[in-house]
Structures are given as C-alpha cells and as structure tokens.
Design a protein around this motif. Structure first.
Motif, PDB file in Angstrom:
ATOM      1  N   LEU A  56      42.806  38.928  49.596  1.00  0.00           N
ATOM      2  CA  LEU A  56      41.733  38.576  48.683  1.00  0.00           C
ATOM      3  C   LEU A  56      40.539  39.485  48.915  1.00  0.00           C
ATOM      4  N   ILE A  57      39.917  39.891  47.821  1.00  0.00           N
ATOM      5  CA  ILE A  57      38.644  40.613  47.881  1.00  0.00           C
ATOM      6  C   ILE A  57      37.605  39.749  47.193  1.00  0.00           C
ATOM      7  N   LEU A  58      36.523  39.451  47.903  1.00  0.00           N
ATOM      8  CA  LEU A  58      35.372  38.781  47.308  1.00  0.00           C
ATOM      9  C   LEU A  58      34.385  39.881  46.937  1.00  0.00           C
ATOM     10  N   MET A  59      34.181  40.108  45.644  1.00  0.00           N
ATOM     11  CA  MET A  59      33.369  41.217  45.155  1.00  0.00           C
ATOM     12  C   MET A  59      32.059  40.709  44.563  1.00  0.00           C
ATOM     13  N   ASP A  60      30.947  41.111  45.166  1.00  0.00           N
ATOM     14  CA  ASP A  60      29.648  40.793  44.596  1.00  0.00           C
ATOM     15  C   ASP A  60      29.526  41.482  43.244  1.00  0.00           C
ATOM     16  N   VAL A  61      28.824  40.875  42.318  1.00  0.00           N
ATOM     17  CA  VAL A  61      28.685  41.432  40.976  1.00  0.00           C
ATOM     18  C   VAL A  61      27.687  42.585  40.960  1.00  0.00           C
ATOM     19  N   SER A  62      26.586  42.462  41.686  1.00  0.00           N
ATOM     20  CA  SER A  62      25.564  43.510  41.724  1.00  0.00           C
ATOM     21  C   SER A  62      25.467  44.070  43.131  1.00  0.00           C
ATOM     22  N   ILE A  63      25.826  45.337  43.253  1.00  0.00           N
ATOM     23  CA  ILE A  63      25.784  45.995  44.555  1.00  0.00           C
ATOM     24  C   ILE A  63      24.897  47.226  44.413  1.00  0.00           C
ATOM     25  N   GLY A  64      23.666  47.070  44.828  1.00  0.00           N
ATOM     26  CA  GLY A  64      22.699  48.151  44.635  1.00  0.00           C
ATOM     27  C   GLY A  64      22.516  48.398  43.150  1.00  0.00           C
ATOM     28  N   THR A  65      22.684  49.643  42.751  1.00  0.00           N
ATOM     29  CA  THR A  65      22.563  49.989  41.334  1.00  0.00           C
ATOM     30  C   THR A  65      23.912  49.966  40.629  1.00  0.00           C
ATOM     31  N   THR A  66      24.946  49.567  41.347  1.00  0.00           N
ATOM     32  CA  THR A  66      26.298  49.565  40.805  1.00  0.00           C
ATOM     33  C   THR A  66      26.718  48.146  40.435  1.00  0.00           C
ATOM     34  N   ASN A  83      48.986  43.247  45.014  1.00  0.00           N
ATOM     35  CA  ASN A  83      49.216  41.972  45.698  1.00  0.00           C
ATOM     36  C   ASN A  83      47.921  41.359  46.206  1.00  0.00           C
ATOM     37  N   THR A  84      46.803  41.943  45.820  1.00  0.00           N
ATOM     38  CA  THR A  84      45.495  41.476  46.261  1.00  0.00           C
ATOM     39  C   THR A  84      44.770  40.799  45.106  1.00  0.00           C
ATOM     40  N   ARG A  85      44.317  39.583  45.348  1.00  0.00           N
ATOM     41  CA  ARG A  85      43.486  38.893  44.365  1.00  0.00           C
ATOM     42  C   ARG A  85      42.069  39.436  44.505  1.00  0.00           C
ATOM     43  N   ILE A  86      41.423  39.707  43.370  1.00  0.00           N
ATOM     44  CA  ILE A  86      40.035  40.154  43.383  1.00  0.00           C
ATOM     45  C   ILE A  86      39.217  39.107  42.651  1.00  0.00           C
ATOM     46  N   VAL A  87      38.249  38.545  43.368  1.00  0.00           N
ATOM     47  CA  VAL A  87      37.456  37.436  42.864  1.00  0.00           C
ATOM     48  C   VAL A  87      35.981  37.837  42.887  1.00  0.00           C
ATOM     49  N   LEU A  88      35.311  37.686  41.754  1.00  0.00           N
ATOM     50  CA  LEU A  88      33.875  37.939  41.706  1.00  0.00           C
ATOM     51  C   LEU A  88      33.156  36.856  42.495  1.00  0.00           C
ATOM     52  N   HIS A  89      32.102  37.256  43.178  1.00  0.00           N
ATOM     53  CA  HIS A  89      31.362  36.334  44.032  1.00  0.00           C
ATOM     54  C   HIS A  89      29.880  36.600  43.789  1.00  0.00           C
ATOM     55  N   SER A  90      29.212  35.667  43.132  1.00  0.00           N
ATOM     56  CA  SER A  90      27.839  35.920  42.713  1.00  0.00           C
ATOM     57  C   SER A  90      27.075  34.620  42.515  1.00  0.00           C
ATOM     58  N   SER A  91      25.761  34.762  42.433  1.00  0.00           N
ATOM     59  CA  SER A  91      24.916  33.611  42.124  1.00  0.00           C
ATOM     60  C   SER A  91      24.636  33.512  40.623  1.00  0.00           C
ATOM     61  N   GLU A  92      25.298  34.348  39.841  1.00  0.00           N
ATOM     62  CA  GLU A  92      25.197  34.236  38.378  1.00  0.00           C
ATOM     63  C   GLU A  92      25.714  32.858  37.951  1.00  0.00           C
ATOM     64  N   PRO A  93      25.268  32.361  36.819  1.00  0.00           N
ATOM     65  CA  PRO A  93      25.783  31.074  36.319  1.00  0.00           C
ATOM     66  C   PRO A  93      27.299  31.145  36.075  1.00  0.00           C
ATOM     67  N   ASP A 103      36.255  40.003  31.471  1.00  0.00           N
ATOM     68  CA  ASP A 103      36.023  41.363  30.982  1.00  0.00           C
ATOM     69  C   ASP A 103      36.575  42.443  31.911  1.00  0.00           C
ATOM     70  N   CYS A 104      36.553  42.195  33.222  1.00  0.00           N
ATOM     71  CA  CYS A 104      37.012  43.226  34.165  1.00  0.00           C
ATOM     72  C   CYS A 104      38.399  42.928  34.723  1.00  0.00           C
ATOM     73  N   ASN A 105      39.029  41.852  34.241  1.00  0.00           N
ATOM     74  CA  ASN A 105      40.370  41.469  34.674  1.00  0.00           C
ATOM     75  C   ASN A 105      40.411  41.002  36.128  1.00  0.00           C
ATOM     76  N   ALA A 106      39.300  40.438  36.605  1.00  0.00           N
ATOM     77  CA  ALA A 106      39.295  39.847  37.950  1.00  0.00           C
ATOM     78  C   ALA A 106      40.166  38.602  37.925  1.00  0.00           C
ATOM     79  N   ASP A 107      40.580  38.166  39.094  1.00  0.00           N
ATOM     80  CA  ASP A 107      41.448  36.993  39.194  1.00  0.00           C
ATOM     81  C   ASP A 107      40.670  35.681  39.159  1.00  0.00           C
ATOM     82  N   GLY A 108      39.358  35.777  39.084  1.00  0.00           N
ATOM     83  CA  GLY A 108      38.537  34.588  39.009  1.00  0.00           C
ATOM     84  C   GLY A 108      37.169  34.854  39.589  1.00  0.00           C
ATOM     85  N   TYR A 109      36.486  33.767  39.935  1.00  0.00           N
ATOM     86  CA  TYR A 109      35.142  33.894  40.490  1.00  0.00           C
ATOM     87  C   TYR A 109      34.849  32.709  41.401  1.00  0.00           C
ATOM     88  N   ILE A 110      33.928  32.948  42.318  1.00  0.00           N
ATOM     89  CA  ILE A 110      33.400  31.901  43.184  1.00  0.00           C
ATOM     90  C   ILE A 110      31.891  32.030  43.132  1.00  0.00           C
TER      91      ILE A 110
END
Length: 135
Positions: A56-66, A83-93, A103-110
C-alpha cells in the motif's frame, strides 16, 4: 481496536507526505500496529516501489508544489506497481478526495483525521483487498 496488534509479514506501507510532523505520526502509528513502514517526503518514489514492493502507498494530495495525483497516474502505468494499492491521504473533504481518487485511478482515499486507530483500521482494510497479509 488494538492498534498494537501485529500483522503477518508482508504488510509493507509506503507513506508519502511532505509534512514531517504528520509523516512521523503516520509512521509511528503504523509501526506500532506492526506494519513495515517506508516514508518519503517527495513523490519521486518509482525506484522505491520497484525495489520494496509495498502492499500500500498512502499518497498525500499536495506535496510541495506538486499534486500527488500526478504520481498516482504515473505509478499506475508501471508494471512494478500493479500489486500495490495506492490510496490518497489528505485532509480534503471526502467528496473532493473521492473525485480526485476517481480522476487519477487511485484505489481509494483515507481522510487525515489525526486518529491513529482509524488510520490503522483503514490501512488494514485496503491491504485486505490486495490479498496482502495483514492483522
């Protein structure tokens, strides 16, 4: 929920976040739950993913200017991350996160809520969907 419960081997999580304080919080929470945790403060992680094969990868939505969704799109095109789930991880609603994940084909969000028990529960849930060993 017992956060300290140990998962079986193979539960590797890569956390990508440029907020060092929050990164350490997530790292500590997941390590105390028995996960093998890797961390990165930037999105250029393809070599780490190829070498470490996290479940699993927990990916922050905003990383610096990226935007973290850019990395999700790139990783989803690579065979080494299939074989890796990629999940967005953010304080966005949640509605915004759901839209970004779609939109980015992530496997979900937390949602970032600062609750270690919720975080561990959600990570275990996503890992169980991959067939990766978990607690």
């Amino acid at each position: 929920m017992d956060v300290a419960r140990k998962p079986a081997s193979g539960s590797k999580v890569l956390v990508v976040d440029d907020n060092r304080t929050y990164l350490r919080f997530v790292e500590t929470a997941l390590q105390q739950a028995g996960f093998d945790v890797l961390v990165s403060e930037d999105i250029w992680i393809s070599q780490v993913v190829a070498r470490e094969q996290p479940g699993l990868i927990l990916m922050d939505v905003s990383i610096g200017t990226t935007v973290g969704t850019t990395a999700v799109i790139a990783l989803k095109k690579r065979s080494f991350g299939q074989n890796t789930r990629i999940v967005l991880h953010s304080s966005e609603p949640p509605a915004k996160l759901a839209e970004l994940a779609r939109d980015c084909n992530a496997d979900g969000y937390i949602c970032k809520d600062g609750n270690a028990v919720n975080l561990v529960r959600e990570v275990r849930s996503y890992l169980s969907r991959t067939g990766v060993a978990h607690a």
